[in-house]
Design a protein around this motif. Structure first.
Motif, mmCIF file in Angstrom:
data_model
loop_
_atom_site.group_PDB
_atom_site.id
_atom_site.type_symbol
_atom_site.label_atom_id
_atom_site.label_comp_id
_atom_site.label_asym_id
_atom_site.label_seq_id
_atom_site.Cartn_x
_atom_site.Cartn_y
_atom_site.Cartn_z
ATOM 1 N N SER A 632 -28.023 -18.803 -16.308
ATOM 2 C CA SER A 632 -26.938 -19.218 -15.420
ATOM 3 C C SER A 632 -25.586 -18.956 -16.082
ATOM 4 C CB SER A 632 -27.074 -20.710 -15.072
ATOM 5 O OG SER A 632 -28.311 -20.967 -14.451
ATOM 6 N N TRP A 633 -24.594 -18.856 -15.211
ATOM 7 C CA TRP A 633 -23.222 -18.646 -15.674
ATOM 8 C C TRP A 633 -22.319 -19.659 -15.012
ATOM 9 C CZ3 TRP A 633 -21.906 -14.744 -19.167
ATOM 10 C CH2 TRP A 633 -22.959 -13.869 -19.501
ATOM 11 N N MET A 634 -21.319 -20.100 -15.735
ATOM 12 C CA MET A 634 -20.371 -21.060 -15.183
ATOM 13 C C MET A 634 -18.975 -20.437 -15.216
ATOM 14 S SD MET A 634 -20.074 -23.826 -18.318
ATOM 15 C CE MET A 634 -18.829 -24.771 -17.433
ATOM 16 N N GLN A 635 -18.154 -20.853 -14.269
ATOM 17 C CA GLN A 635 -16.787 -20.360 -14.187
ATOM 18 C C GLN A 635 -15.849 -21.353 -14.876
ATOM 19 O OE1 GLN A 635 -15.987 -19.748 -10.054
ATOM 20 N NE2 GLN A 635 -17.473 -18.086 -9.843
ATOM 21 N N LYS A 636 -14.960 -20.830 -15.681
ATOM 22 C CA LYS A 636 -13.979 -21.645 -16.386
ATOM 23 C C LYS A 636 -12.594 -21.260 -15.880
ATOM 24 C CE LYS A 636 -12.442 -22.974 -21.022
ATOM 25 N NZ LYS A 636 -12.635 -22.749 -22.474
ATOM 26 N N GLU A 637 -11.952 -22.208 -15.211
ATOM 27 C CA GLU A 637 -10.643 -21.927 -14.633
ATOM 28 C C GLU A 637 -9.651 -21.523 -15.727
ATOM 29 O OE1 GLU A 637 -10.232 -21.802 -11.547
ATOM 30 O OE2 GLU A 637 -11.943 -22.902 -10.735
ATOM 31 N N ALA A 638 -8.861 -20.486 -15.432
ATOM 32 C CA ALA A 638 -7.870 -20.013 -16.399
ATOM 33 C C ALA A 638 -6.448 -20.301 -15.925
ATOM 34 C CB ALA A 638 -8.043 -18.516 -16.643
ATOM 35 N N ALA A 639 -6.128 -19.850 -14.704
ATOM 36 C CA ALA A 639 -4.770 -20.059 -14.197
ATOM 37 C C ALA A 639 -4.731 -19.745 -12.715
ATOM 38 C CB ALA A 639 -3.772 -19.181 -14.940
ATOM 39 N N ALA A 640 -3.821 -20.410 -12.000
ATOM 40 C CA ALA A 640 -3.556 -20.106 -10.594
ATOM 41 C C ALA A 640 -2.234 -19.366 -10.525
ATOM 42 C CB ALA A 640 -3.500 -21.380 -9.763
ATOM 43 N N MET A 641 -2.249 -18.196 -9.868
ATOM 44 C CA MET A 641 -1.071 -17.348 -9.788
ATOM 45 C C MET A 641 -0.603 -17.230 -8.344
ATOM 46 S SD MET A 641 -0.586 -16.381 -12.934
ATOM 47 C CE MET A 641 0.646 -15.101 -12.630
ATOM 48 N N LEU A 642 0.703 -17.302 -8.142
ATOM 49 C CA LEU A 642 1.311 -17.031 -6.843
ATOM 50 C C LEU A 642 1.932 -15.647 -6.915
ATOM 51 C CD1 LEU A 642 1.959 -18.304 -4.061
ATOM 52 C CD2 LEU A 642 4.190 -18.942 -5.007
ATOM 53 N N MET A 643 1.501 -14.734 -6.019
ATOM 54 C CA MET A 643 1.981 -13.352 -6.037
ATOM 55 C C MET A 643 2.643 -13.006 -4.713
ATOM 56 S SD MET A 643 -1.167 -11.252 -7.829
ATOM 57 C CE MET A 643 -1.733 -11.645 -9.480
ATOM 58 N N VAL A 644 3.806 -12.377 -4.777
ATOM 59 C CA VAL A 644 4.516 -11.903 -3.594
ATOM 60 C C VAL A 644 4.613 -10.387 -3.690
ATOM 61 C CG1 VAL A 644 6.617 -12.041 -2.225
ATOM 62 C CG2 VAL A 644 5.841 -14.049 -3.512
ATOM 63 N N PHE A 645 4.103 -9.679 -2.672
ATOM 64 C CA PHE A 645 4.047 -8.224 -2.691
ATOM 65 C C PHE A 645 5.269 -7.617 -1.988
ATOM 66 C CE2 PHE A 645 -0.326 -9.649 -2.986
ATOM 67 C CZ PHE A 645 -0.843 -8.859 -4.012
ATOM 68 N N GLY A 646 5.694 -6.473 -2.514
ATOM 69 C CA GLY A 646 6.761 -5.729 -1.870
ATOM 70 C C GLY A 646 6.212 -4.830 -0.771
ATOM 71 N N GLU A 647 7.093 -4.111 -0.095
ATOM 72 C CA GLU A 647 6.681 -3.269 1.025
ATOM 73 C C GLU A 647 5.796 -2.106 0.598
ATOM 74 O OE1 GLU A 647 9.736 -2.040 3.667
ATOM 75 O OE2 GLU A 647 10.787 -3.967 3.627
ATOM 76 N N ASP A 648 5.844 -1.740 -0.696
ATOM 77 C CA ASP A 648 5.021 -0.645 -1.193
ATOM 78 C C ASP A 648 3.735 -1.126 -1.855
ATOM 79 O OD1 ASP A 648 6.078 -1.841 -3.416
ATOM 80 O OD2 ASP A 648 6.876 -0.002 -4.307
ATOM 81 N N GLY A 649 3.470 -2.429 -1.822
ATOM 82 C CA GLY A 649 2.262 -2.973 -2.417
ATOM 83 C C GLY A 649 2.396 -3.397 -3.858
ATOM 84 N N SER A 650 3.559 -3.165 -4.462
ATOM 85 C CA SER A 650 3.770 -3.635 -5.832
ATOM 86 C C SER A 650 4.012 -5.139 -5.813
ATOM 87 C CB SER A 650 4.969 -2.922 -6.457
ATOM 88 O OG SER A 650 6.153 -3.220 -5.724
ATOM 89 N N VAL A 651 3.708 -5.794 -6.929
ATOM 90 C CA VAL A 651 3.946 -7.235 -7.032
ATOM 91 C C VAL A 651 5.413 -7.447 -7.376
ATOM 92 C CG1 VAL A 651 3.356 -9.363 -8.230
ATOM 93 C CG2 VAL A 651 1.572 -7.676 -7.737
ATOM 94 N N ARG A 652 6.164 -8.001 -6.416
ATOM 95 C CA ARG A 652 7.596 -8.199 -6.605
ATOM 96 C C ARG A 652 7.867 -9.469 -7.404
ATOM 97 N NH1 ARG A 652 10.966 -8.238 -1.213
ATOM 98 N NH2 ARG A 652 10.103 -6.124 -1.178
ATOM 99 N N HIS A 653 7.085 -10.497 -7.145
ATOM 100 C CA HIS A 653 7.231 -11.758 -7.874
ATOM 101 C C HIS A 653 5.839 -12.302 -8.165
ATOM 102 C CE1 HIS A 653 11.428 -11.767 -6.510
ATOM 103 N NE2 HIS A 653 10.968 -11.577 -5.279
ATOM 104 N N SER A 654 5.645 -12.880 -9.334
ATOM 105 C CA SER A 654 4.405 -13.597 -9.643
ATOM 106 C C SER A 654 4.722 -14.727 -10.608
ATOM 107 C CB SER A 654 3.360 -12.659 -10.253
ATOM 108 O OG SER A 654 3.764 -12.201 -11.521
ATOM 109 N N LYS A 655 4.012 -15.826 -10.443
ATOM 110 C CA LYS A 655 4.272 -16.990 -11.283
ATOM 111 C C LYS A 655 2.979 -17.770 -11.486
ATOM 112 C CE LYS A 655 7.089 -21.217 -11.570
ATOM 113 N NZ LYS A 655 7.714 -20.862 -12.869
ATOM 114 N N ARG A 656 2.744 -18.169 -12.734
ATOM 115 C CA ARG A 656 1.619 -19.058 -13.022
ATOM 116 C C ARG A 656 2.035 -20.471 -12.603
ATOM 117 N NH1 ARG A 656 -1.058 -18.978 -18.890
ATOM 118 N NH2 ARG A 656 -1.363 -16.828 -18.174
ATOM 119 N N ILE A 657 1.316 -21.037 -11.640
ATOM 120 C CA ILE A 657 1.768 -22.297 -11.049
ATOM 121 C C ILE A 657 0.871 -23.483 -11.399
ATOM 122 C CG2 ILE A 657 2.906 -21.131 -9.129
ATOM 123 C CD1 ILE A 657 0.488 -21.809 -7.402
ATOM 124 N N GLY A 658 -0.184 -23.252 -12.135
ATOM 125 C CA GLY A 658 -1.077 -24.339 -12.501
ATOM 126 C C GLY A 658 -2.433 -23.799 -12.893
#
Length: 693
Positions: A632-658
């Motif tokens: 068996s394998w267990m998942q270990k939470e690392a970080a929650a990220m908020l990502m905002v994409f631009g019109e071309d698909g690039s990540v315009r903003h990202s922030k580790r929020i918890g």
């Protein structure tokens, strides 16, 4: 991931590898004797001869056994499965084997096979009269992968050919050495063995056996198939895959070890051990009933409409299962690396040829991931296989609950599943032909009452009377003549758990929108019209894991997530897509994940920066996977990220929020402030806005 153990004795390739019996009816000592001039080789030969004699002379035995199958691949999709049990017997004909999932008990006249779990069941048949009878019984009971057939064959049915099942495949003894095991002195014998004793030219594997110095009996038998499987996969990859194609996973290790701990030899077995009493177990008339629970998920499809799928054949022509409505269809999930699949294909080819002038189609649902069509065509032509293929079948295998291959599905002219088979045993090709003939005539294959063992039925249909009464009450019709059916005629393959009502065309009425593999399904507000929006760039039959429809870049867009999961729970090939309302690709953004780093993703859209156009927004829960126990394998939470994409698909903003987020939405701007992403994060509600310093 579906794997295959390349053994001639197996009939199906399963997720949890089944036993790989090494069995032959003729002695394999000739090669060993030829090398007798080496003292270490001679000592090994004597040890094996002594073990054969010791097995032959046994009157009774009480032993615990352990069988370990280890498979390692370079993509991390590894498996280490250990099965344990206890074996007791008194010759002649009295046997008891207690495995983890099943038990076999023979008292000399009656043999009972019992399966535990949620649905305890037992079936009774006459005990086989001799070794040949036992062998026939084993060959017909491939469901016994839950146990280890090597042990049963060697210790129960082997005489009057002592040791043949264990030693018949030996090709050469290369050496031996003294070795203590568990505090007991003994001899370790090494050598090579035929991969398939019945076909010595197929290849060889390494073997290592340990023999108890006091009793002469074997205590461990190890088959190292690593090099054989490496070579077999490399050869098939060279045929199927082209230069630059994604290659199949490389084999790093493939070892099977059978270990026996002897408790007592030629001692009286406890009274009642062979009685075969199973209190609380339901008596069944057929083996198919006993093992029904093991295949409930697959057999639950019987009697239901077959899930539609779309695929391309070797000529690049795309077709769907629904295109074949009006024909009897046999779908065979297979792969070039699956030996049982390859062995069963001639029977399917003969079936296609026999019904060439009738409404019958055989489809080979190929599961060689990334296989080049021209290479696969050459592979099939060398074997004179001409029936139609469906490439990329791993994309729709899940809808048929495919856990092992070959996996055959028989579908009638109305598109209803009538039979499901895991593996293709000798003689079943003729049975399949007979069932196809019945379906062509419009005949039912079987009825719930009095169905023969070889018939086709849904085991769940044989419910208890009380359950039938409850079902009758639950499904009782009331004024059915007042309900009129208006058929639209469209067929869909929607398994989306989160369909939504959205106004995609801006006419003020909401349409029903849901995800299908590789496309979105839109049904008009009045339910009279339906259309499929094929998502450009998404692989055929690729499931849509998460989706959102909303305004992105000033236009209505579909924002989706695709990927696949390995057996460690990590998502691989995770990609966020943005498509126009007509399915045209706007952009795509791969997420950085691998075999040990995964992500759970939520998607939405909203105008966070206040430019009036709207942005695609993702909430990404990143995690790592760690082994928990053996399998068996267990998942270990690392970080929650908020990502905002631009019109071309690039990540315009990202922030580790918890650390762990469970849901979010975009709150529009109001007189108190700008728009905000509202996130349920680490047990609290938190707002995030753009424009901070």
């Amino acid at each position: 991931m579906i794997r295959c153990v390349l053994t001639a004795a197996c009939v199906a390739c399963v997720v949890v590898p089944g036993p790989a019996p090494v069995m032959a009816r003729a002695s394999g000592f000739a090669a060993a004797r030829a090398a007798a001039e080496d003292p270490a080789v001679e000592a090994g030969r004597r040890a094996m001869a002594r073990a054969a004699a010791a097995l032959s002379s046994l009157k009774s035995l009480d032993a615990a056994y352990e069988v370990e199958d280890v498979f390692e691949f370079d993509d991390g999709m590894n498996s280490d499965v250990t099965r344990t049990g206890r074996l007791r017997f008194e010759r002649p004909g009295r046997v008891r084997v207690d495995g983890e999932d099943a038990a076999i008990v023979a008292d000399g006249s009656t043999l009972r096979l019992a399966v535990g779990g949620d649905e305890k069941a037992v079936v009774s048949v006459p005990t086989p009269a001799d070794a040949a009878g036992w062998e026939r019984w084993f060959s017909e009971r491939h469901e016994l992968y839950a146990m280890d057939q090597v042990l049963l064959r060697v210790l129960v049915v082997d005489p009057p050919a002592p040791g043949a099942a264990l030693f018949g495949g030996v090709k050469a003894i290369t050496g031996s050495r003294e070795e203590a095991r568990g505090g007991k002195p003994g001899l370790r014998v090494n050598g090579t063995a035929h991969h398939d004793p019945s076909n010595p030219g197929e290849g060889e594997v390494g073997f290592s056996a340990w023999f108890d110095a006091a009793t002469g009996l074997p205590g461990e038998w190890v088959l190292d198939r690593t090099e054989f499987m490496k070579k077999a996969r490399e050869e098939r990859a060279a045929i199927v895959f082209g230069e630059g194609d994604e290659q199949p996973p490389a084999v790093l290790k493939a070892v099977k070890a059978t270990r026996i701990e002897i408790k007592a030899v030629d001692a009286p077995i406890a009274a009642g051990a062979f009685a075969g009493e199973f209190p609380g177990y339901a008596a069944k008339d057929r083996f198919t009933d006993v093992f029904a629970g093991m295949f409930d998920q697959q057999r639950a499809l019987i009697g239901r409409e077959a899930p539609d799928f779309r695929a391309k054949d070797l000529d690049g022509v795309e077709y769907s299962l629904n295109d074949l409505r009006g024909r009897v269809v046999v779908v065979d999930f297979w792969a070039t690396w699956c030996a049982p699949c390859v062995k069963g294909m001639p029977a399917l080819q003969r079936l296609q040829e026999e019904f060439a002038g009738e409404a019958v189609t055989v489809i080979g649902a190929n599961m060689d991931k990334g296989a080049a069509p021209e290479k696969l065509r050459g592979w099939l032509e060398k074997r004179s296989i001409t029936f139609r293929q469906a490439l990329g079948a791993e994309g729709f295998a899940g809808s048929y609950a495919v856990k092992g291959i070959p996996h055959l599905v028989l579908i009638d002219a109305e598109g209803v599943v009538r039979d499901v088979k895991i593996g293709l045993k000798p003689g079943e090709g003729e049975e399949l032909k007979a069932n196809v003939r019945r379906l062509l005539k419009g005949e039912a294959l079987a009825t719930p009452a009095g169905t023969p063992e070889t018939g086709v039925t849904n085991p769940r249909a044989e419910a208890e009377p009380a359950a039938n009464e409850a079902l009758a009450r639950l499904t009782a019709e009331i004024n059915p003549d007042r309900v009129r059916e208006e058929k639209v005629g469209a067929r869909v393959s929607v398994y989306d758990q989160w369909p939504r009502m959205l106004d995609l065309d801006g006419d003020g009425r909401s349409e029903f929108v849901a995800a299908e593999p590789d496309r979105m399904r839109v049904i008009s507000a009045d339910g009279r019209e339906t259309r499929a929006v094929r998502l450009e760039g998404v692989r055929t039959n690729q499931p849509i894991s998460v989706w959102h429809a909303g305004e992105v870049g000033g236009r209505t867009r579909f924002v989706t997530l695709t990927g696949r999961w390995n057996n460690q729970g990590a998502m691989l090939d995770a990609t966020v897509w943005c498509h126009a309302a007509d399915g045209a690709l706007v952009w795509k953004h791969p997420l950085s994940v691998d075999e040990k780093t995964g992500a759970r993703v939520l998607l939405t859209s909203g105008d966070l920066d206040g430019d009036g156009k709207g942005e695609a927004v993702a909430l990404v829960n990143a995690y790592t996977t760690e082994r928990f126990g053996r399998d068996s394998w267990m998942q270990k939470e690392a970080a929650a990220m908020l990502m905002v994409f631009g019109e071309d698909g690039s990540v315009r903003h990202s922030k580790r929020i918890g650390k762990s987020a469970t849901a979010f939405f975009i709150a529009p701007a109001d007189d108190q402030g700008p728009a905000a992403a509202v996130v349920l994060i680490d047990g609290r509600v938190q707002r995030f806005v753009l424009g901070g310093g």
